[in-house]
Design a protein around this motif. Structure first.
Motif, PDB file in Angstrom:
ATOM      1  N   GLY A 316      57.403 -22.591 -30.017  1.00  0.00           N
ATOM      2  CA  GLY A 316      57.226 -23.886 -30.668  1.00  0.00           C
ATOM      3  C   GLY A 316      57.731 -24.991 -29.757  1.00  0.00           C
ATOM      4  N   LEU A 317      57.287 -26.210 -30.018  1.00  0.00           N
ATOM      5  CA  LEU A 317      57.741 -27.340 -29.219  1.00  0.00           C
ATOM      6  C   LEU A 317      57.577 -28.606 -30.044  1.00  0.00           C
ATOM      7  CD1 LEU A 317      58.667 -28.379 -26.353  1.00  0.00           C
ATOM      8  CD2 LEU A 317      56.244 -28.896 -25.958  1.00  0.00           C
ATOM      9  N   LYS A 318      58.675 -29.328 -30.218  1.00  0.00           N
ATOM     10  CA  LYS A 318      58.577 -30.611 -30.898  1.00  0.00           C
ATOM     11  C   LYS A 318      58.289 -31.681 -29.850  1.00  0.00           C
ATOM     12  CE  LYS A 318      61.238 -29.566 -35.029  1.00  0.00           C
ATOM     13  NZ  LYS A 318      62.312 -29.995 -35.952  1.00  0.00           N
ATOM     14  N   PHE A 319      57.373 -32.560 -30.196  1.00  0.00           N
ATOM     15  CA  PHE A 319      56.810 -33.470 -29.198  1.00  0.00           C
ATOM     16  C   PHE A 319      56.531 -34.826 -29.826  1.00  0.00           C
ATOM     17  CE2 PHE A 319      52.691 -35.231 -27.869  1.00  0.00           C
ATOM     18  CZ  PHE A 319      52.919 -35.517 -26.530  1.00  0.00           C
ATOM     19  N   GLU A 320      56.814 -35.899 -29.069  1.00  0.00           N
ATOM     20  CA  GLU A 320      56.511 -37.250 -29.538  1.00  0.00           C
ATOM     21  C   GLU A 320      55.477 -37.884 -28.615  1.00  0.00           C
ATOM     22  OE1 GLU A 320      58.611 -41.599 -30.419  1.00  0.00           O
ATOM     23  OE2 GLU A 320      59.860 -39.823 -30.104  1.00  0.00           O
ATOM     24  N   ALA A 321      54.374 -38.355 -29.208  1.00  0.00           N
ATOM     25  CA  ALA A 321      53.298 -38.968 -28.421  1.00  0.00           C
ATOM     26  C   ALA A 321      53.674 -40.377 -27.983  1.00  0.00           C
ATOM     27  CB  ALA A 321      52.017 -39.003 -29.243  1.00  0.00           C
ATOM     28  N   GLU A 322      53.357 -40.697 -26.735  1.00  0.00           N
ATOM     29  CA  GLU A 322      53.584 -42.048 -26.218  1.00  0.00           C
ATOM     30  C   GLU A 322      52.271 -42.769 -25.915  1.00  0.00           C
ATOM     31  OE1 GLU A 322      56.146 -41.465 -22.838  1.00  0.00           O
ATOM     32  OE2 GLU A 322      57.949 -41.685 -24.069  1.00  0.00           O
ATOM     33  N   THR A 323      51.165 -42.044 -26.063  1.00  0.00           N
ATOM     34  CA  THR A 323      49.830 -42.643 -25.874  1.00  0.00           C
ATOM     35  C   THR A 323      48.880 -42.020 -26.893  1.00  0.00           C
ATOM     36  OG1 THR A 323      48.976 -40.939 -24.367  1.00  0.00           O
ATOM     37  CG2 THR A 323      50.228 -42.757 -23.368  1.00  0.00           C
ATOM     38  N   THR A 324      47.672 -42.518 -26.941  1.00  0.00           N
ATOM     39  CA  THR A 324      46.619 -41.835 -27.691  1.00  0.00           C
ATOM     40  C   THR A 324      45.984 -40.807 -26.749  1.00  0.00           C
ATOM     41  OG1 THR A 324      44.885 -43.373 -26.997  1.00  0.00           O
ATOM     42  CG2 THR A 324      46.140 -43.944 -28.986  1.00  0.00           C
ATOM     43  N   SER A 325      45.115 -39.978 -27.290  1.00  0.00           N
ATOM     44  CA  SER A 325      44.451 -38.973 -26.457  1.00  0.00           C
ATOM     45  C   SER A 325      43.576 -39.645 -25.393  1.00  0.00           C
ATOM     46  CB  SER A 325      43.591 -38.050 -27.323  1.00  0.00           C
ATOM     47  OG  SER A 325      42.971 -37.070 -26.536  1.00  0.00           O
ATOM     48  N   LYS A 326      42.864 -40.712 -25.776  1.00  0.00           N
ATOM     49  CA  LYS A 326      41.971 -41.409 -24.837  1.00  0.00           C
ATOM     50  C   LYS A 326      42.733 -42.154 -23.753  1.00  0.00           C
ATOM     51  CE  LYS A 326      37.932 -41.992 -27.817  1.00  0.00           C
ATOM     52  NZ  LYS A 326      36.986 -42.960 -28.422  1.00  0.00           N
ATOM     53  N   GLU A 327      43.999 -42.506 -24.058  1.00  0.00           N
ATOM     54  CA  GLU A 327      44.801 -43.245 -23.078  1.00  0.00           C
ATOM     55  C   GLU A 327      45.614 -42.321 -22.178  1.00  0.00           C
ATOM     56  OE1 GLU A 327      47.130 -45.581 -25.705  1.00  0.00           O
ATOM     57  OE2 GLU A 327      45.669 -47.206 -25.882  1.00  0.00           O
ATOM     58  N   SER A 328      45.502 -41.021 -22.392  1.00  0.00           N
ATOM     59  CA  SER A 328      46.296 -40.063 -21.624  1.00  0.00           C
ATOM     60  C   SER A 328      45.831 -40.012 -20.174  1.00  0.00           C
ATOM     61  CB  SER A 328      46.185 -38.665 -22.241  1.00  0.00           C
ATOM     62  OG  SER A 328      44.859 -38.168 -22.122  1.00  0.00           O
ATOM     63  N   ALA A 329      46.704 -39.494 -19.317  1.00  0.00           N
ATOM     64  CA  ALA A 329      46.390 -39.401 -17.885  1.00  0.00           C
ATOM     65  C   ALA A 329      45.183 -38.500 -17.647  1.00  0.00           C
ATOM     66  CB  ALA A 329      47.609 -38.861 -17.136  1.00  0.00           C
ATOM     67  N   LEU A 330      45.062 -37.420 -18.434  1.00  0.00           N
ATOM     68  CA  LEU A 330      43.945 -36.494 -18.258  1.00  0.00           C
ATOM     69  C   LEU A 330      42.620 -37.144 -18.634  1.00  0.00           C
ATOM     70  CD1 LEU A 330      43.524 -33.582 -17.324  1.00  0.00           C
ATOM     71  CD2 LEU A 330      43.543 -32.880 -19.718  1.00  0.00           C
ATOM     72  N   SER A 331      42.620 -37.923 -19.715  1.00  0.00           N
ATOM     73  CA  SER A 331      41.397 -38.625 -20.122  1.00  0.00           C
ATOM     74  C   SER A 331      40.990 -39.666 -19.085  1.00  0.00           C
ATOM     75  CB  SER A 331      41.595 -39.296 -21.480  1.00  0.00           C
ATOM     76  OG  SER A 331      41.754 -38.338 -22.502  1.00  0.00           O
ATOM     77  N   LYS A 332      41.985 -40.322 -18.498  1.00  0.00           N
ATOM     78  CA  LYS A 332      41.686 -41.301 -17.448  1.00  0.00           C
ATOM     79  C   LYS A 332      41.133 -40.623 -16.198  1.00  0.00           C
ATOM     80  CE  LYS A 332      44.982 -44.799 -19.023  1.00  0.00           C
ATOM     81  NZ  LYS A 332      46.252 -45.504 -18.746  1.00  0.00           N
ATOM     82  N   LYS A 333      41.633 -39.413 -15.932  1.00  0.00           N
ATOM     83  CA  LYS A 333      41.094 -38.639 -14.803  1.00  0.00           C
ATOM     84  C   LYS A 333      39.626 -38.304 -15.047  1.00  0.00           C
ATOM     85  CE  LYS A 333      45.303 -36.318 -13.157  1.00  0.00           C
ATOM     86  NZ  LYS A 333      45.979 -34.994 -13.006  1.00  0.00           N
TER      87      LYS A 333
END
Length: 594
Positions: A316-333
């Protein structure tokens, strides 16, 4: 002391265990595999990417008519054990595994879904299913077409030959006709399917039913192969930049779709969930960050940055988003990749205008020239055959698109392998290069020659490089330096590119600074990058040169070869068959196994 990991998954359905094991063993990084009592077990080195092996195993099982079960408490096990380096065989490794195995803590919940593969696997299943259905339809159309060709002609209005022709025409061409109609309603200007449909109906009206049938079946097969390759490239691209698709669980227990993720959302991610956006870990854990960062397994601590596309490997991993999916580095790539490969998506507007002019000219000649003959009706029928042949040959301009698309597919395949071809100039510079200068920093590590360096240099020669030399930009041990200090065979017309520099393997153009980047920086990927680019451009050039020659020859033959020898419409079929050959040749570039 080396560490090996053992993964076990239940397989549901009838399956050939020996073939399954054989195919799984062939996957990258798999040390061994076995299939016992309905359970597939494979062994991977500590740093191997289990995600890729698991997805590939799921696909193999699906192809063999079974299903690999993920997330079941009774059927899924994962064990970590230490295996001593002196073990000389897989059997000894297994003995140590059985002696030292320990049960993984925190097994996945019964209802857990393997979300990191769902859309990708489902898309591939759908693509294969739809393509199989269409392949069966086309096989039936080919059978009817062959029957129509060999059944003797008859004077009756509805002969057996006509029936077979109409059936082949309908089964093979219905998608073409549907596309033509849709194009009309969508006001699509460049609509080759519409021109083909009109040409076929025009020819059929004047009695060229069998010839038209042969053409439409070949056209449909070529069109389907091209569509399948396009869809396969799209699925591969989606897999490269995948940020998840299944709703994820927030800390408060609510579900949140990937598209709806906003900054500040806190998730309680489970094993095999895909991180939907860039953010920070709130707890310690482990992720597969290869897609996002090029790292197979990465330990993260609370406060560490976690990028979208990473796959959770811990329980498991607790995680806090700092961007939307479309704004992520991978989406920009992905956006950047699409922009940089836009040069491969040429619309062919000028070619369509030329084809349309040729078609209109042939139509005018078809109805005007018979005026000067004694028997207008008889002469018109003869000219219609030539006109239809020219119309169909002109409208079958898929080859130009196939040439560009084959390069695009090669670029996608390369990206899947971790090779970013960059922009247009960099891609074609590498493809046309005949001399490669490899910097010593890429061939060595701490002054010592890497194991695969010499093999990579030799392979570059096999892939078409006329000159391969080494530029020493770091200290190298004397013995190793002698091995890679290659003689510079300079020659007239030499086109150089440089590999290495700035800690990564890249091809640099001194004037523009553009480069093709090998993301993992390994020398063994150098020949693969060179080979993919060279083959893609060679294929593109071959299609662009041969296609217009075949097209022109078929039009000339249709005009001057007497109809008593061969119906002019059959020359359009020859043009279509040539384009089908080009399509099949280019199809291989869509496969990630190329």
């Amino acid at each position: 002391m080396a560490e090996i990991k053992k993964y076990s998954y239940a397989v549901e359905g009838e399956i050939d265990g020996e073939k399954l094991v054989e195919r799984v063993k062939a996957l990258k990084n798999v040390a061994d595999a076995k299939f016992e009592n309905g359970t597939l077990t494979y062994f991977l080195p500590e740093n191997a990417d289990e995600y890729d092996v698991l997805v590939s195993s799921m696909e193999i099982c699906t192809e063999m008519g079974a299903e690999l079960i993920i997330g079941d408490d009774e059927e899924e096990k994962k064990e970590e054990v230490d295996v001593y380096e002196q073990c000389s065989s897989v059997e000894e490794i297994e003995e140590n595994l059985e002696k030292e195995e320990k049960t993984a803590e925190g097994k996945a919940d019964e209802s857990a879904e393997f979300s990191s593969a769902d859309r990708i696997v489902e898309a591939k299943k759908t693509l294969k299913k739809e393509s199989l259905v269409r392949a069966i339809e086309l096989a039936v159309a080919v059978a009817f077409m062959i029957a129509a060709l060999f059944v003797p002609s008859s004077n009756s209005v509805i002969s057996l030959k006509t029936i077979f022709s109409v059936l082949a025409f309908a089964v093979g061409g219905y998608e073409i006709f549907y596309s033509a109609i849709v194009g009309i309603f969508k006001k699509k200007i460049k609509n080759y399917d519409l021109i083909v449909t009109i040409s076929c109906l025009f020819g059929a009206f004047f009695g060229y039913i069998t010839e038209i049938t042969v053409f439409i079946v070949i056209y449909a097969i070529a069109d389907e192969v091209a569509k399948f390759a396009d869809n396969l490239s799209a699925v591969t691209l989606d897999e490269i930049f995948y940020t998840g698709s299944v709703p994820l669980t927030l800390e408060n227990g609510e579900k949140r779709s990937v598209e709806a993720v906003v900054k500040g959302d806190k998730f309680a991610l489970e094993r095999y969930d895909v991180v939907p956006a860039d953010g920070v870990a709130l707890t310690d854990g482990k992720v597969d960050a290869y897609r996002a960062e090029g790292v197979y397994e990465k330990l993260v601590k609370a406060g560490d940055k976690v990028l979208a596309g990473s796959v959770v490997l811990s329980d498991g991993l607790k995680f806090e988003a700092e961007t939307t999916s479309k704004e992520s580095a991978l989406s920009k790539k992905k956006e950047s990749f699409s922009e940089r490969t836009e040069f491969l998506k040429r619309d062919g507007g000028k070619l369509f205008a030329l084809d349309l002019a040729l078609i209109l000219a042939s139509l005018v000649c078809c109805f005007v020239l018979p005026i000067f003959a004694e028997n207008y009706a008889a002469e018109l029928t003869s000219y219609v055959g030539i006109c239809v042949s020219i119309m169909l040959t002109a409208s079958f301009s898929l080859a130009a698109a196939i040439a560009a698309e084959s390069v695009y597919r090669a670029v996608v395949v390369a990206k899947y392998r971790g090779i970013d071809f960059g922009a247009e100039k960099a891609f074609y510079t590498l493809a046309n290069a005949n001399s490669i200068v490899v910097r010593s920093s890429v061939l060595t590590e701490n002054g010592t020659l890497k194991a695969d360096s010499l093999g990579a240099l030799k392979e570059l020669y096999f892939d078409g490089a006329k000159n391969v030399t080494t530029e020493f930009d770091c200290a190298v041990e004397a013995e190793d330096k002698e091995k890679i200090d290659l003689v510079d065979k300079a020659f007239k017309g030499e086109k150089k590119v440089f590999a290495g520099g700035d800690g990564e393997v890249s091809f640099q153009r001194e004037k523009t600074g553009e480069k093709v980047v090998i993301e993992n920086g390994e020398i063994f990927m150098l020949p693969l990058a060179y080979s993919l680019a060279k083959k893609a451009v060679k294929r593109e050039k071959r299609i662009k040169i041969i296609s217009p020659i075949v097209k022109g020859a078929c039009i000339i033959a249709a005009m001057f070869v007497p109809a008593t020898i061969l119906s002019p419409v059959y020359f359009a079929c020859v043009s279509a068959a040539a384009t089908l050959a080009f399509t099949l040749s280019a199809f291989s570039s869509a496969s990630v196994k190329e």
